[in-house]
Scaffold this motif. Structure first.
Motif, mmCIF file in Angstrom:
data_model
loop_
_atom_site.group_PDB
_atom_site.id
_atom_site.type_symbol
_atom_site.label_atom_id
_atom_site.label_comp_id
_atom_site.label_asym_id
_atom_site.label_seq_id
_atom_site.Cartn_x
_atom_site.Cartn_y
_atom_site.Cartn_z
ATOM 1 N N GLY A 183 36.650 0.413 126.154
ATOM 2 C CA GLY A 183 35.487 -0.145 126.607
ATOM 3 C C GLY A 183 34.339 0.922 126.520
ATOM 4 O O GLY A 183 34.539 1.857 126.071
ATOM 5 N N ALA A 184 33.464 0.673 127.505
ATOM 6 C CA ALA A 184 32.393 1.572 127.661
ATOM 7 C C ALA A 184 31.652 1.412 128.976
ATOM 8 O O ALA A 184 31.634 0.020 129.280
ATOM 9 N N VAL A 185 31.070 2.397 129.390
ATOM 10 C CA VAL A 185 30.181 2.181 130.485
ATOM 11 C C VAL A 185 28.729 2.286 129.846
ATOM 12 O O VAL A 185 28.657 3.342 129.262
ATOM 13 N N PHE A 218 25.468 12.462 134.312
ATOM 14 C CA PHE A 218 25.490 11.568 133.235
ATOM 15 C C PHE A 218 24.389 10.230 133.862
ATOM 16 O O PHE A 218 23.376 9.891 133.124
ATOM 17 N N CYS A 219 24.727 9.857 134.998
ATOM 18 C CA CYS A 219 24.025 8.919 135.424
ATOM 19 C C CYS A 219 22.458 9.020 135.706
ATOM 20 O O CYS A 219 21.554 8.393 135.407
ATOM 21 N N LEU A 230 25.643 5.481 126.680
ATOM 22 C CA LEU A 230 26.954 4.921 126.423
ATOM 23 C C LEU A 230 27.803 6.146 126.904
ATOM 24 O O LEU A 230 27.748 7.297 126.572
ATOM 25 N N LEU A 231 29.056 5.852 127.625
ATOM 26 C CA LEU A 231 30.035 6.571 127.934
ATOM 27 C C LEU A 231 31.425 6.035 127.533
ATOM 28 O O LEU A 231 31.484 4.973 128.093
ATOM 29 N N PRO A 284 23.984 8.988 123.946
ATOM 30 C CA PRO A 284 22.970 8.235 123.916
ATOM 31 C C PRO A 284 22.249 7.714 122.481
ATOM 32 O O PRO A 284 22.260 8.294 121.636
ATOM 33 N N CYS A 285 21.792 6.432 122.679
ATOM 34 C CA CYS A 285 21.259 5.901 121.533
ATOM 35 C C CYS A 285 19.882 5.646 121.817
ATOM 36 O O CYS A 285 19.676 4.229 122.527
#
Length: 452
Positions: free
Chosen positions: A246-248, A329-330, A345-346, A373-374
């Motif tokens: 998955g991803a956060v 990150f946050c 995304l992470l 990052p996108c």
């Protein structure tokens, strides 16, 4: 004058010989043919050859070599690498070559060089089969696989490149060759992560895996809860089975609310099992939750982007996610272009990714986490802000980076990043393969390995 006459004659011959289409800058349709989704600047190839089959690719490469043109390749997707260096080159466009043939008994699939992840999934899933694909349907299969490939099924099955069985290639000498474990094994090794440096991949043969069940959980949280969400997600993946991924991600659709935080869990299994695994995330206060058994293609739609946006993305491979890394990150979500379709995304690796073979040039295999990052935005006035935010996310997590690079997730970031993506210890061997199949460095418009 002699060169112009030669070029005119060669172009006329190409138009006559090609089963597909040829576009020169003065032709109707040239502007539509050269348009690159996500590009931030005009790209003007000298000639575009939209090929119908592998024989067309051979003809196009011969044309390019006769006129000493650089050759860029456009597959089925919207990768950033090579879009700038296509100016003045011959652009070999494979988007008409999208056929996908599944052999359900042998559990293999042959995918042409212009096919997308969506094309592959639609062909394989009716048989209960899949191969690890990208996280978005519009991604081109050939570039994705040859660059390593990272997606929702990696932890369960390994990255896409681990499923590569054979590549049909047109070389810089306009020769059609096949590379596999038994045919040209050194070229086959280089294609396992080395990308499009060694020729034009007209078709790939991939091993398929059984995927009878697939489940997806999506939970949306208030932005202020993001650090707790990331930590819960991290701990679930640390102890969860390989079938879980998955991803956060942060997204920024609303100018008032600011970035929103979501957790996505994917599971190669049933929904009840996924609900149990997602317990710590479900226990956190959330705005919305949906957990269900769905077709695998549902996950492939989560990160789709509409056409017409300007795009820039990058990535950092991380050695871990200690508390300080989570906070760093946050914190960068506050700098996201708002409103836009940008995402921060992470996502995890590990599982079958880390357990896979070390012989091929995929340096990012050992990283347990990747920050991605996108930026996706509409207004050219936001270019500097969007590009700066991508740089800031990378800089924030730099203390925890492994030094490796996932080439599928970066654009044109210089030779050192390419070296980090391929692995410094692999470079001499790759350069020797390049010398054998492209000694003049004709295919240098993408993440490039120079001939030694």
């Amino acid at each position: 004058m002699a060169f112009r006459s030669k070029a005119h004659s060669a172009l006329a011959a190409l138009r006559e010989d090609l089963a597909g289409e040829v576009f020169a800058p003065w032709d109707p349709g040239y502007d539509a043919a050269r348009a690159v989704s996500g590009a931030r600047a005009e790209r003007r190839p000298a000639v575009i050859a939209r090929c119908a089959d592998a024989a067309d690719v051979v003809r196009a490469v011969r044309f390019g070599r006769d006129l000493d043109l650089r050759i860029a390749v456009r597959g089925g997707g919207r990768g950033l690498a090579g879009t700038a260096s296509g100016d003045g080159a011959l652009m070999v466009d494979l988007r008409r070559m999208r056929r996908v043939a599944v052999d359900p008994v042998a559990a293999v699939v042959r995918v042409e060089g212009g096919a997308t992840t969506g094309d592959l999934d639609r062909a394989a899933l009716p048989y209960g089969l899949a191969t690890p694909g990208a996280r978005a349907r519009a991604t081109g299969v050939a570039g994705f696989v040859l660059g390593g490939g990272t997606g929702w099924l990696d932890r369960a099955f390994g990255p896409a490149v681990d499923h590569l069985l054979a590549v049909e290639l047109v070389t810089a000498g306009a020769e059609r060759v096949r590379a596999s474990a038994d045919e040209r094994p050194e070229l086959f090794w280089a294609l396992h992560g080395g990308g499009g440096n060694f020729g034009i991949a007209t078709a790939l043969t991939l091993r398929l895996r059984g995927l009878p069940r697939f489940s997806l959980a999506r939970l949306l949280y208030p932005p202020g809860l993001a650090p707790e969400v990331v930590r819960a997600f991290r701990d679930i993946l640390r102890t969860g089975p390989d079938e879980l991924s998955g991803a956060v991600l942060y997204s920024s659709p609303h100018p008032v609310d600011g970035p929103l935080c979501a957790a996505v869990l994917t599971y190669a299994g049933g929904a009840d099992g996924l609900r149990a695994l997602a317990g710590p995330l479900r226990a956190l206060p959330h705005i919305r939750e949906r957990t269900a058994e769905v077709p695998y293609t549902r996950a492939q739609r989560l990160l789709d982007l509409p056409a017409g946006l300007r795009l820039h993305w990058s990535a950092e491979c991380l050695s871990g996610l200690p508390e300080e890394a989570v906070d760093a990150f946050c914190a960068e979500a506050e700098g996201m272009p708002v409103p836009s379709r940008s995402r921060q995304l992470l996502f995890p690796q590990g599982g079958a990714v880390a357990a896979g073979p070390r012989s091929c040039p995929v340096a990012s295999r050992d990283a347990p986490w990747i920050a991605h990052p996108c930026a996706a935005w509409a207004d050219p006035a936001d270019d500097a802000r969007a590009l700066g935010w991508v740089r800031d996310v990378r800089a924030a997590v730099r203390p925890w980076r492994t030094g490796a690079v996932c080439l599928d997730l970066i654009g044109e970031e210089g030779p050192e990043r390419v070296r980090a993506g391929l692995g410094a210890g692999n470079m001499l061997r790759l350069e020797k393969v390049k010398r054998r199949y492209d000694p003049d460095d004709v295919f240098r418009c993408h993440h490039n390995v120079r001939p030694v």
